[in-house]
Design an enzyme around this catalytic site. Structure first.
Site, PDB file in Angstrom:
ATOM      1  N   SER A 280      -4.029   2.129  -8.137  1.00  0.00           N
ATOM      2  CA  SER A 280      -3.030   3.029  -7.555  1.00  0.00           C
ATOM      3  C   SER A 280      -1.802   2.220  -7.198  1.00  0.00           C
ATOM      4  O   SER A 280      -1.862   0.993  -7.080  1.00  0.00           O
ATOM      5  CB  SER A 280      -3.566   3.664  -6.274  1.00  0.00           C
ATOM      6  OG  SER A 280      -3.499   2.727  -5.205  1.00  0.00           O
ATOM      7  N   ASP A 281      -0.662   2.882  -7.011  1.00  0.00           N
ATOM      8  CA  ASP A 281       0.469   2.174  -6.420  1.00  0.00           C
ATOM      9  C   ASP A 281       0.173   1.988  -4.924  1.00  0.00           C
ATOM     10  O   ASP A 281      -0.793   2.536  -4.375  1.00  0.00           O
ATOM     11  CB  ASP A 281       1.780   2.918  -6.665  1.00  0.00           C
ATOM     12  CG  ASP A 281       2.961   1.950  -6.604  1.00  0.00           C
ATOM     13  OD1 ASP A 281       2.830   0.869  -6.000  1.00  0.00           O
ATOM     14  OD2 ASP A 281       4.034   2.271  -7.146  1.00  0.00           O
ATOM     15  N   TRP A 282       1.022   1.240  -4.269  1.00  0.00           N
ATOM     16  CA  TRP A 282       0.820   0.822  -2.877  1.00  0.00           C
ATOM     17  C   TRP A 282       0.627   2.039  -1.971  1.00  0.00           C
ATOM     18  O   TRP A 282       1.537   2.844  -1.817  1.00  0.00           O
ATOM     19  CB  TRP A 282       2.043   0.006  -2.444  1.00  0.00           C
ATOM     20  CG  TRP A 282       2.007  -0.556  -1.068  1.00  0.00           C
ATOM     21  CD1 TRP A 282       2.203   0.138   0.093  1.00  0.00           C
ATOM     22  CD2 TRP A 282       1.789  -1.918  -0.699  1.00  0.00           C
ATOM     23  NE1 TRP A 282       2.110  -0.717   1.151  1.00  0.00           N
ATOM     24  CE2 TRP A 282       1.865  -1.996   0.703  1.00  0.00           C
ATOM     25  CE3 TRP A 282       1.534  -3.096  -1.420  1.00  0.00           C
ATOM     26  CZ2 TRP A 282       1.705  -3.188   1.406  1.00  0.00           C
ATOM     27  CZ3 TRP A 282       1.387  -4.277  -0.728  1.00  0.00           C
ATOM     28  CH2 TRP A 282       1.462  -4.309   0.669  1.00  0.00           C
ATOM     29  N   ASP A 283      -0.558   2.169  -1.431  1.00  0.00           N
ATOM     30  CA  ASP A 283      -0.870   3.246  -0.493  1.00  0.00           C
ATOM     31  C   ASP A 283      -0.782   4.640  -1.114  1.00  0.00           C
ATOM     32  O   ASP A 283      -0.769   5.644  -0.397  1.00  0.00           O
ATOM     33  CB  ASP A 283       0.054   3.161   0.741  1.00  0.00           C
ATOM     34  CG  ASP A 283      -0.502   3.942   1.925  1.00  0.00           C
ATOM     35  OD1 ASP A 283      -1.726   4.159   1.969  1.00  0.00           O
ATOM     36  OD2 ASP A 283       0.289   4.359   2.794  1.00  0.00           O
ATOM     37  N   ALA A 284      -0.728   4.700  -2.443  1.00  0.00           N
ATOM     38  CA  ALA A 284      -0.535   6.012  -3.071  1.00  0.00           C
ATOM     39  C   ALA A 284      -1.764   6.900  -2.909  1.00  0.00           C
ATOM     40  O   ALA A 284      -1.651   8.127  -2.956  1.00  0.00           O
ATOM     41  CB  ALA A 284      -0.181   5.854  -4.546  1.00  0.00           C
TER      42      ALA A 284
END
Ligand code: BGC
Length: 743
Positions: A280-284
């Site tokens: 996932s992207d950061w904290d997505a």
């Protein structure tokens, strides 16, 4: 290495699939979940327990959510090794995967990807990625979150700096080259080498269409455009063997990409055949809650796992909830196992089990090695685009040159966005490079940084030639840095207008992270030079072009509008049902033309290069045949030239409306003054195909225009062209997917 039957995963002679299976069979549910957890900046002191419990599969070394815009302390081999020792002390001895955003260089910084794209040169991009990998590996990094292959049509979006521009074919070509460079060759075959990183194609998919150019905003996208424009570079990256893919932050048609099962499972894994981990992207994963699809992190983790997101970057939702979700039956354990298998398989492919540690003496040997700097200098020169020149360039010896403006003496600012490990002290400034180069010719070089424009004007009056170096600070570009106006930062145009009034001769150099709207500079001074944030050797690279030591060869990887209100300006737009009357007004806007100030692919050299007529080896392209399209180029000037011949096609009849101009080939040709050379492209069905809404390749026939041109035309126009009749390939719609041939 152990051949103990109970720890077969440690034996390099056991086939990879069996190693993974043996390991998976030995893991508890908690250990499995651990492999899907990516932790930010683990610290050996504070997090040793987690690491030795097998609760962390990978680590991202970053300075925070806006890592690309803020330098951090960096990582070192000794730090990575300490983390690794803790991970290896876990019950099953599974090594940790250390990741970092190593985007366009590490200690040696190359031009931002948009600048590398201006080279139109996959070999150069591949070489830059290779050196980037070599330097980052020496600091213990094994996985990078690059390349970004989002096709970015809207230059207001700050992340346009991180990709390869507005064209899907060019982005595919260069993105695949970057993957090969990071990974040590095609198909991931070199992944285990000491100089390789696992690459990550990001941000899947359509992120470049963020509404209004506002970062993180929603995206609405039809399936045919998705297939032909936005998925295309991901296909190319997968075909090049990219090890990982990142799901993006945004929503596509109201579903967050991190929860988008159809696009992740059916398209990425199914149609594209991607077999590696999706991160996932950061904290997505956590952001799924804010998008309104889940009430809490339990719901978010459920959706992301079901959708096919294998690794949770930093949210911690998998760490906290995934095991319970499996126990309660909300998430099938088989699905979790698949995700774990993919992560473990990557660790095996990287040779992490055999070589978990980094050589702590290596960084001092490889960082900023002379050959890395030499490549950075060549790359920096390639990121320079000559937009206008009345003949003042290349520079000739004069008595005094005055260099002014914020970029005259800039160091760190030349590095551009997403530079975590480059340092200002390593950077060669434009002023220093000019001094160094012009001293030999007896030219006096005076310098000021433009802080007091009135003082700059005074110095300018005394000089024979003024070089004004203006542009965007990198903090105005990159993630979360969109702009509403594409003009130069406030005040710069005014200062330049003042300089133009008092200078004998003025050359303007604009350093930037995005295409700008430079209408106010259209007639200002004698020459206009654009340099995308060029990296450590930026000063040398720019001066090499200004002096003509290197022929200007950069070309625009995105159109430059006259004014912000014109964007987006794709060169590959569709034909209008109501075409403009060539004799009528210039466009649909009441207040401006429809055309860009500088079109996609544009860039001047110091010599005019003439294009002869396009010749085709046949007027008809039959099934299974190849037609050769050629043109004679002639350097009609007195300077060496490097011409970038661009092959464009237009399909006039298809089952969908096709663009007025599609780039399908590029060749760079060096031409001595007066030299003529023939450039030939092979045209076959693969170049002319498109995809339908389901992603199937369609090799439809019909009349095509084939153009070989120095840049994209306006409305399909520039450069000589020829007509080609194409037979359809039998069973086109059902033809096996043979991927995109990119060269
Ligand atoms: C960016 C990604 C990056 C990630 C990790 C995010 O904010 O969108 O491009 O790889 O952070 O730093």
């Amino acid at each position: 290495m152990s051949t103990d039957d109970t720890r077969r995963w440690l034996d390099p002679d056991v086939p990879a699939g069996e190693r993974v299976a043996a390991l998976l069979a030995a893991m508890t549910l908690e250990e499995k979940v651990g492999q899907l957890v990516q932790m930010a900046n683990p610290d050996v002191e504070r997090h040793a327990d987690l690491l030795t419990a097998g609760a962390v599969g990978s680590a991202i070394v970053a300075s925070g959510a806006y890592a690309g815009n803020v330098r951090d302390a960096g990582t070192q081999a000794s730090h990575a090794n300490a983390l690794q020792r803790a991970a290896l002390a876990s019950r099953l001895g599974i090594p940790l995967l250390v990741a970092r955003d190593v985007v366009h260089g590490h200690r040696t910084v190359f031009p931002i990807p948009l600048g590398q794209a201006a080279s139109f040169d996959p070999d150069l991009v591949r070489a830059c990625a290779r050196v980037t990998a070599r330097e980052a590996r020496a600091d213990g990094v094994r996985w990078t979150f690059a390349p970004m292959v989002d096709v970015a049509l809207d230059p207001r979006w700050g992340r346009v700096a991180e990709g390869y521009g507005q064209d899907a074919w060019l982005t595919s070509l260069l993105g695949a080259a970057a993957v090969e460079g990071f990974q040590g060759g095609p198909d991931g075959a070199g992944l285990a080498e000491e100089e390789s990183l696992a690459a990550c194609a990001k941000h899947y998919v359509g992120y470049g269409m963020a509404q209004g150019g506002r970062d993180y905003a929603e995206v609405d996208l039809g399936p045919v455009t998705l297939q032909n424009r936005h998925l295309r570079p991901f296909r190319a990256a997968v075909d090049a063997g990219v090890a990982t893919v990142m799901s993006a932050f945004h929503t596509v048609d109201r579903v967050p990409m991190t929860a988008h099962e159809p696009l992740l499972r059916d398209v990425l894994r199914g149609d594209l055949g991607f077999a590696g981990p999706v991160v996932s992207d950061w904290d997505a994963v956590g952001e799924i809650v804010r998008h309104g699809l889940a009430m809490d992190l339990t719901g978010a983790a459920t959706l992301a796992l079901r959708a096919g997101v294998d690794v949770d970057m930093v949210t911690g939702a998998y760490a906290t909830h995934a095991a319970d979700l499996v126990r309660s039956g909300a998430v099938d354990e088989a699905l979790l196992d698949d995700a774990v298998r993919r992560v473990l398989a990557l660790k095996v492919r990287l040779g992490l089990f055999e070589r978990p540690f980094a050589d702590e003496g290596r960084a001092a040997r490889v960082h900023l090695a002379p050959e890395h700097r030499a490549l950075a200098r060549r790359a920096a020169a390639s990121a320079v685009v000559l937009l206008r020149n009345d003949g003042v360039l290349p520079l000739r010896p004069v008595g005094r040159v005055h260099v002014t403006g914020p970029f005259a003496t800039a160091t760190e600012e030349l590095l551009g966005t997403w530079t975590l490990d480059g340092r200002g002290e390593d950077v060669v400034t434009i002023a220093d490079a000019l001094r160094e180069r012009l001293a030999a010719d007896g030219v006096e070089v005076t310098v000021d940084d433009g802080r007091f424009p009135d003082a700059s004007h005074l110095a300018a009056r005394e000089a024979d030639l003024v070089i004004a170096c203006v542009g965007e600070h990198p903090l105005r570009t990159g993630e979360a840095n969109s702009v509403a106006s594409l003009e130069l930062p406030p005040g710069q145009a005014e200062v330049l207008e003042g300089l133009a009034r008092v200078s004998r001769t003025l050359v303007v150099v604009v350093v930037t992270g995005r295409p700008l709207a430079l209408e106010r500079l259209a007639h200002l001074g004698s020459a206009l030079v654009l340099a995308f944030h060029p990296g450590t050797e930026g000063g040398h690279g720019i001066v090499d072009v200004l002096t003509g030591d290197v022929p200007p060869s950069g070309r625009l990887p995105a159109s430059m509008p006259w004014v912000t209100g014109q964007v987006p300006m794709p060169h590959d737009h569709l034909p209008s049902g109501r075409p403009l009357d060539p004799a009528g007004p210039l466009g649909r806007y009441r207040d401006h033309s429809d055309a860009p100030q500088y079109p996609f692919g544009f860039g001047l050299g110091y010599s005019a290069v003439e294009y002869g007529p396009v010749r085709l080896s046949a007027e008809r392209l039959g099934a299974g045949e190849v037609v050769r399209a050629s043109v004679i180029l002639r350097n009609a000037g007195e300077h060496p030239a490097v011409e970038t011949a661009q092959l464009y096609v237009q399909a006039h009849l298809a089952s969908i409306s096709r663009p007025v101009s599609e780039l399908v080939g590029v060749q760079k040709v060096a031409l001595a003054p007066g030299e003529e050379r023939e450039v030939t492209f092979d045209v076959d069905h693969a170049l002319l195909a498109h995809r339908d809404a389901r992603g199937r390749l369609r090799h439809e026939g019909g009349p095509f225009t084939v153009r070989i041109a120095p840049f994209a035309g306006v409305g399909g126009g520039a450069g000589p062209s020829a007509q080609l009749d194409v037979d359809p390939l039998p069973d086109a719609a059902d033809a096996a997917d043979d991927g995109d041939d990119q060269t």
